[in-house]
Structures are given as C-alpha cells and as structure tokens.
Design a protein around this motif. Structure first.
Motif, mmCIF file in Angstrom:
data_model
loop_
_atom_site.group_PDB
_atom_site.id
_atom_site.type_symbol
_atom_site.label_atom_id
_atom_site.label_comp_id
_atom_site.label_asym_id
_atom_site.label_seq_id
_atom_site.Cartn_x
_atom_site.Cartn_y
_atom_site.Cartn_z
ATOM 1 N N ASN A 198 1.109 -1.014 0.200
ATOM 2 C CA ASN A 198 -0.058 0.285 0.075
ATOM 3 C C ASN A 198 0.681 1.190 0.374
ATOM 4 O OD1 ASN A 198 -2.688 1.210 0.327
ATOM 5 N ND2 ASN A 198 -1.796 2.023 2.316
ATOM 6 N N ILE A 199 0.471 2.078 -0.881
ATOM 7 C CA ILE A 199 1.187 3.523 -0.848
ATOM 8 C C ILE A 199 0.420 4.380 -0.456
ATOM 9 C CG2 ILE A 199 1.976 5.207 -2.897
ATOM 10 C CD1 ILE A 199 2.209 3.149 -4.387
ATOM 11 N N VAL A 200 1.062 5.222 0.322
ATOM 12 C CA VAL A 200 0.032 6.312 0.978
ATOM 13 C C VAL A 200 1.093 7.775 0.613
ATOM 14 C CG1 VAL A 200 -0.337 7.444 3.652
ATOM 15 C CG2 VAL A 200 0.259 5.161 3.436
ATOM 16 N N ILE A 201 -0.021 8.507 -0.237
ATOM 17 C CA ILE A 201 0.650 9.879 0.015
ATOM 18 C C ILE A 201 0.197 10.808 0.728
ATOM 19 C CG2 ILE A 201 0.260 11.728 -2.035
ATOM 20 C CD1 ILE A 201 -0.071 10.247 -3.949
ATOM 21 N N LYS A 202 1.221 11.814 1.841
ATOM 22 C CA LYS A 202 1.176 12.182 2.453
ATOM 23 C C LYS A 202 0.623 13.232 2.250
ATOM 24 C CE LYS A 202 1.942 10.798 6.113
ATOM 25 N NZ LYS A 202 1.036 9.566 6.971
#
Length: 294
Positions: free
Chosen positions: A243-247
């Motif tokens: 899972n990729i999380v764009i902050k």
C-alpha cells in the motif's frame, strides 16, 4: 412617457445586463480551472484501485501560471557582508572568519563567521546557521512558540517582508519543531527559496537559508496539468511495494535543473511536490508537461 424617462430606463437596462454578464463571467472564470467533485471522486476511486491511500488535500485549482527566472543572492559578497552585520552589528572585532574548500561546489570556498555560540557559513547559494548554545534536550516548544521564534529569526535576517505571506511547513520531532518558510510567487510557494529552522525550547538550533530574487521575464501564462491527470498512473514512478500512502501534495515553483548559482538566473516552473510515506525525497512533477523531474 417622455424621451428622458425612456433614456434613463434604457441606461438602467444596459447597466443591469452588463452586471449580469460580469457576474456570469466571474463565476465561469472561478470554476473554469477548478476540479469538479465528479473528477475528484473518479481519481480517488482509481487511486484506491491502484493500492494508493490519499491522506493529502488535493490542489483543486489549476489556473494558468507563468514561468520565471530565479537568481540566488546568498553568494553575493555584499549580501554576505550585510548579513554578518545584521547578526552581529558593525563592530566585527569579535567575529572570527575562516574559509575552506567547498565539498559541494568545485573551485569554490565556504566562508565561516563565528561569534561565541553562533556560526554563519556561506557555501555558494546555501547559507547555514548554527547555535551551539541552544539546549537540544529541553522540552519541545508548542507550535505557536516555535512559529514566534521562527518569525523573529526571519526578521533578524532582514527578509521579513519577502516572507510575510509565506507558505509554511511544520514537522514535529522529539525535542524540536522544524519550520520551513517558502516565499510566494503567483500565489504558490517557491520551493527553491526555503528558510528551514530547527526550533528548540530556548531558540533556533540550526537553520538552512536560501536567498534570491525572482523575475517574471515574459509574463505569459501557460496552462498547467490538473492534479487528477498528474496522479493517474503515478504508482509507476513510486518504487514501493504494498500500500502506498501519499502524505502531501503542493503546487509550487521549482528549478528545472539544479545547476548551482547562475549569474543570469535559472528558469523556475510550476511543479507538483508529492510526498509519499517511505520515500526519502518527494516526487516532483512538471505541471506544464506532466513529467517527473529527476
């Protein structure tokens, strides 16, 4: 009905029609470069399908922006001399000076100025400040306290006017608060002119400073890419598994290439800065071309 009353009514009708047209055009201009809720929902759905979690607020406006030229002033002898005097006054008898070869810039020198616990170092466009008298193990200041100390430091630098309406980034650490100020051009921040300060309970422990001037050479505005098109397929450029999380996502100005200080200046263009959890450095996307800048 006499001719005068007819003329008055025609004038009022003409004014009313123009007012309605003005309101219509203003509303149209205000929404022409705004992401619709449908487009927002579509990109959120596509990101979810691609295993991307978006924790950032999307920049919804994509009005045309002009490019500009950035010239650094921190390596100017006069600016360097003035900044030393701003910190320690005209009497520099107690300020020690030294130089060494720069590790970052070939055939260039780093200039050091020290007085008691404070040091200023000038390495081409980069200026660093350190204060060994600051307690690094004290209680972390509140955001309000940290911002007050940061703003006082910027005023001490003599650039308070330029950073008055700056964009501000805040990151909290165990015993300090890192505050970064970016000046504004065309209503968005200039990423290449940061003043980053590490703020402790009793003062600024260290700071990295870039000073410069921006010139809008041609004044012509160009279309930029909306953020939903930028994010479409962005996972291909993120070297992470799972899972990729764009902050965070911010639209600002950045140099096309980092060449170092240039007498004639360097072109800066609108770019999206995309911060991804797990990546050491943010991704930058040229908002004109929708291409990743490496």
């Amino acid at each position: 009905m006499n001719g005068r009353k007819i003329l008055e009514r025609l004038i009022l009708l003409f004014i009313g029609i123009n007012l309605i047209l003005f309101i219509f055009i203003s509303i149209r201009r205000g929404t022409q470069y705004q992401l619709s809720q449908t487009r927002i929902n579509n990109i959120l759905g596509l990101l979810t399908e691609s295993g991307i979690t978006l924790e950032a607020e999307l920049p919804k406006e994509f009005a045309p922006k002009m490019s500009a030229t950035l010239s650094y002033t921190g390596d100017n002898v006069a600016v360097r001399s003035n900044l030393v005097k701003v910190f320690w006054g005209n009497d520099l008898s107690k300020v020690s000076r030294s130089t060494e070869n720069s590790k970052e810039h070939f055939a260039s020198k780093v200039y050091y100025f020290n007085k008691e616990d404070e040091r200023l170092a000038f390495d081409k466009e980069e200026i660093t400040y350190t204060n060994t008298g600051v307690d690094l193990l004290g209680i972390k200041p509140s955001i309000t306290e940290a911002k007050a100390k940061a703003e006082a430091f910027i005023k001490r630098l003599g650039v308070g006017k330029l950073y008055k309406n700056a964009s501000v980034e805040i990151k909290e650490e165990e015993n300090s608060v890192i505050i970064t100020y970016f000046p504004i051009f065309e209503h968005i921040p200039i990423f290449d002119l940061p003043i980053e300060m590490k703020v402790y309970e009793n003062g600024i422990g260290s700071a990295t400073i870039y000073l410069g001037e921006v010139n809008a050479a041609n004044g012509r505005k160009q279309r930029i890419t909306p953020i939903d098109l930028v994010l479409f397929g962005i996972e291909e450029y993120i070297p992470l598994e799972g899972n990729i999380v764009i902050k965070d996502i911010t639209l600002g100005y950045k140099r096309l290439e980092k060449k170092g200080s240039n007498l004639w200046g360097e072109e800066i263009v609108p770019m999206y800065k995309i911060e991804v959890d797990g990546l050491e450095k943010p991704l930058f996307v040229n908002a004109y071309t929708n291409e990743i800048v490496k």
